[in-house]
Enzyme design. Structure first.
Site, PDB file in Angstrom:
ATOM      1  N   SER A  85       0.808  -1.064  -0.038  1.00 24.60           N
ATOM      2  CA  SER A  85       0.031  -0.123  -0.012  1.00 24.60           C
ATOM      3  C   SER A  85       0.989   1.175  -0.044  1.00 24.60           C
ATOM      4  CB  SER A  85      -0.808  -0.042   1.277  1.00 24.60           C
ATOM      5  OG  SER A  85      -0.259   0.470   2.483  1.00 24.60           O
ATOM      6  N   ASP A  86       0.335   2.248  -0.408  1.00 24.77           N
ATOM      7  CA  ASP A  86       1.036   3.654  -0.326  1.00 24.77           C
ATOM      8  C   ASP A  86       0.795   3.893   1.357  1.00 24.77           C
ATOM      9  OD1 ASP A  86       1.460   6.548  -2.121  1.00 24.77           O
ATOM     10  OD2 ASP A  86       2.413   5.966  -0.506  1.00 24.77           O
ATOM     11  N   TYR A  87       1.522   5.080   1.526  1.00 29.09           N
ATOM     12  CA  TYR A  87       1.601   5.379   3.087  1.00 29.09           C
ATOM     13  C   TYR A  87       0.213   5.607   3.851  1.00 29.09           C
ATOM     14  CZ  TYR A  87       4.165   7.473   6.842  1.00 29.09           C
ATOM     15  OH  TYR A  87       4.950   7.854   8.186  1.00 29.09           O
TER      16      TYR A  87
END
Ligand code: GLC
Length: 719
Positions: free
Chosen positions: A261-263
């Site tokens: 996932s992104d942050y």
């Protein structure tokens, strides 16, 4: 049973979930900086932290070694942590931002630059870089255009594949090489109104035609990891978007690598409004095959209960964990958890001469000479050159996402010119600031007097490096502060003024285009940016960059891009006496100020004899397209020969121009070369309304030159 299967069989459910998480290094070290944002709300236990499988954003190789050593001392499974970082355009020796690198039209340079970054980052403890970022872009308001290679999917694909080759080197398991992660899947660059994280609404046809090809090209080039984007795509955030994650990525493309996932992107499904709570967010992400949760804690808090409740099976959990274990094995971490990290080696590589040479060459070949009415190159015989403007002696030219690059380690334009001419021939004055609220013109007088007294002026203007990059979007593309006013006064004081731009996006330089005899954009060129600029200005290097993204006349034209379809009405240039229901503006030209593929040289390249081996192309055949290029000057130089095509009639509207091939060549003075391209039916394919990727028989035009400005054309038929 193989080693990994055996390992998996020994792991508890909590151990397994730990392999599906990634957190900032600061959570693992006593010297952590302030823990802000999502970190405070993570609610992780010590047992959770002991099981974490991946770490990002660490500050030193010692920190990496300390975290890895402490982890392995306590982990009964002896599974190494994988360390990841955004090494986007250099690690300590910084090269141009990717948007600039796109202007080099040179995959070889992109690969060399990635090699520099890989060697430095790997020695400093990095295993994986979150790059290449290949989001398709059309809107200069968006701050992250600086991270992309521009508005042409084929160019972006070629340069991204080269970056992957560069980072992977002779094997990502070997020290000196990194694994890559293609991002942000998908469509992030289409954020409405150019506002970061904003919704993206695009048809599947448009998505497949423009936005998806570069991601696929990266997977075809061997990228082992994918990062979905923050944005909602057609109503559903990417990480929870089954069409993107399951139908296309996993099934149609057959990607069986790791998805991260992104942050806090999983946590952001709540504010997106598609998950009522963290458990639902975790469920949505996991069912869409997100393997590693970055910097949010849904998996730790809810995945086990989702399995106990029968929402997911243990096999599904094992499949995700196995993808992560295989990735770590592919990186060689089970054999060497430190991946060859070596502090002394890292220090010897940082800013070494060989790396400086690579990034200086990249900076010179990524710069674009936008305008030149004979002023450039400047003569080294000049007795006084004034380097004026907020970027004249500015070290902040690395650009956003420059990892461990340090502003103070860059060379400025003033320093570069002083090194060429000598200190007694160069003077400098800032003139004004470069921030929006810099309204102090008290430096104008000194700058104007200095300009008057000089033989020539180098006027260095631009936007601060933190006006682009993540979260840094703009609604006004003009030069911030009083820079335009300064330019007017300086150029009035001395017409022999060359403007040098530092920018993370196409800017509105329509005023400068009217008053400056020469304009060179360096973008954010990195460590050797000032010396590269100086060598270009004085002709020690010959500019050869071509725009990877269109420059609008003003922000009102955004989004503007070269590969647009026609309309039912003419696209006249907008002049009041020609108004008449045309698809244009009453207050602005229709075409960009500077088009995709535009870039001047000190040489003069003349094209002739465009020749096709045949006027008909069959689906299994090809046409050899040749053109003569002559350097009709006494200055050796490089030229990017660009071949475009237009499909005159299709079942859907087709772009008026599409780059289908390019080749960059060096020419001696007076030298002529014949460039040959091979055109095949496959290059003519597009996505139709039935979701098929096909070509259609009919008439095509081939064009040579650059977008909106072709010098030769010819026609053929697909039969
Ligand atoms: C950021 C960016 C992404 C980056 C990640 C880790 O928010 O969107 O590109 O790789 O977080 O730093």
């Amino acid at each position: 049973m193989d080693r990994l299967e055996k390992l998996l069989s020994q792991m508890s459910v909590h151990d397994k979930i730990g392999q599906l998480t990634q957190y900032n290094a600061m959570l693992f070290t006593e010297t952590s900086a302030e823990i802000t944002g999502p970190q405070q709300k993570l609610g992780l236990t010590d047992e959770d932290l002991a099981a974490v499988g991946s770490v990002l954003n660490f500050s030193s190789v010692q920190e990496v070694k300390d975290i890895q050593t402490a982890h392995l001392q306590n982990d009964p499974n002896q599974i190494p942590i994988v360390f990841m970082m955004d090494v986007i355009h250099g690690y300590r020796t910084v090269y141009p931002i990717p948007l600039a690198l796109g202007c080099s039209f040179d995959p070889q340079i992109a690969e060399e630059c990635s090699r520099v970054a890989a060697r430095e980052a790997s020695a400093d403890g990095v295993h994986v870089t979150f790059t290449p970022m290949v989001d398709y872009v059309r809107d200069a308001r968006w701050g992250r255009v600086m991270e992309t290679c521009g508005e042409e999917p084929r160019l972006t694909s070629a340069l991204a594949a080269a970056q992957i080759r560069g980072f992977h080197g002779d094997g990502m398991e070997k020290p000196g090489n990194l694994a890559t992660c293609v991002k942000h899947y998908a469509g992030y660059g289409g954020a409405e109104a150019g506002r970061d994280y904003n919704l993206v609404e695009v048809s599947e046809r448009e998505l497949r035609e423009y936005y998806l090809p570069a991601y696929k090209a990266c997977l075809d080039a061997g990228a082992p990891m994918v990062m979905p984007s923050f944005n909602s795509l057609n109503g559903v955030p990417s990480i929870a978007n089954s069409m993107l994650m399951q139908d296309i990525l996993r099934k149609e493309w057959g990607f069986d690598g790791v998805v991260i996932s992104d942050y806090n992107a999983i946590g952001e499904l709540l504010p997106h409004g598609v998950a009522a709570d963290q458990k639902e967010a975790a469920k949505l992400a996991f069912e869409n095959t997100c393997d590693i949760e970055m910097c949010s804690s849904g998996y730790f808090h809810h995945l086990e209960s989702l399995i106990n409740e029968g929402v997911f099976t243990m096999e599904q959990l094992d499949a995700a964990v196995m993808r992560v274990l295989k990735f770590k094995d592919q990186l060689g971490l089970f054999d060497d958890p430190y991946h060859g990290a070596d502090e002394k080696l890292a220090s010897s590589l940082f800013l070494c001469d060989a790396h400086r040479e690579v990034v200086k060459k990249a900076a010179a070949e990524s710069a674009v000479l936008l305008k030149n009415e004979g002023l450039l190159p400047l003569s080294e015989k000049l007795s006084k050159v004034a380097v004026i403007g907020p970027f004249a002696d500015e070290h902040g030219i690395n650009g956003f996402w420059s990892a461990h690059g340090k502003n103070e380690e860059t060379t400025t334009v003033f320093e570069g010119i002083r090194n060429i001419l000598g200190a007694d021939k160069v003077v400098t004055a800032k003139g004004c600031g470069n921030l929006w609220d810099d309204k102090d013109c008290s430096g104008f007088a000194e700058a104007v007097e200095m300009a008057k007294a000089a033989d020539a002026v180098v006027l260095c203007l631009g936007e601060p490096q933190n006006y682009s990059g993540e979260g840094n979007c703009r609604t006004d593309l003009r030069l911030p502060g009083l820079q335009e006013a300064l330019a007017k006064q300086v150029i009035a004081a001395n017409p022999n003024t060359a403007v040098v731009l530092f920018n993370g996006r196409p800017l509105d330089v329509s005023l400068l285009d009217k008053i400056a005899p020469a304009i060179l954009t360096m973008w954010f060129p990195g460590t050797e940016g000032g010396s590269a600029a100086a060598e270009l200005l004085f002709g020690k290097c010959n500019p050869c960059g071509k725009l990877s993204m269109s420059f609008p006349h003003n922000v009102g034209q955004c989004p503007i891009y070269y590969n647009h379809p026609n309309t039912g009405r003419p696209r006249w240039r907008s002049q009041p006496d020609h108004r008449g229901y045309a698809s244009d503006y009453i207050d602005c030209a229709t075409l960009p100020l500077y088009s995709f593929g535009h870039g001047l040289s000190y040489s003069n390249f003349v094209y002739s004899d465009l020749t096709l081996s045949s006027k008909t192309l069959t689906s299994d055949g090809s046409i050899r397209v040749s053109v003569k290029v002559r350097n009709d000057s006494s200055v050796p130089g490089k030229e990017v020969v660009q071949l475009y095509m237009r499909d005159l009639v299709g079942s859907v509207v087709r772009p008026v121009q599409q780059l289908i091939a390019f080749e960059k060549l060096s020419f001696e003075a007076g030298e002529e070369k014949t460039v040959t391209f091979t055109v095949t039916e496959e290059m003519l394919r597009f996505w139709n309304m039935k979701g098929e990727h096909i070509s259609e028989k009919g008439d095509f035009t081939l064009m040579i030159g650059h977008a909106d400005h072709f010098v030769l054309s010819d026609a053929f038929q697909l039969v």
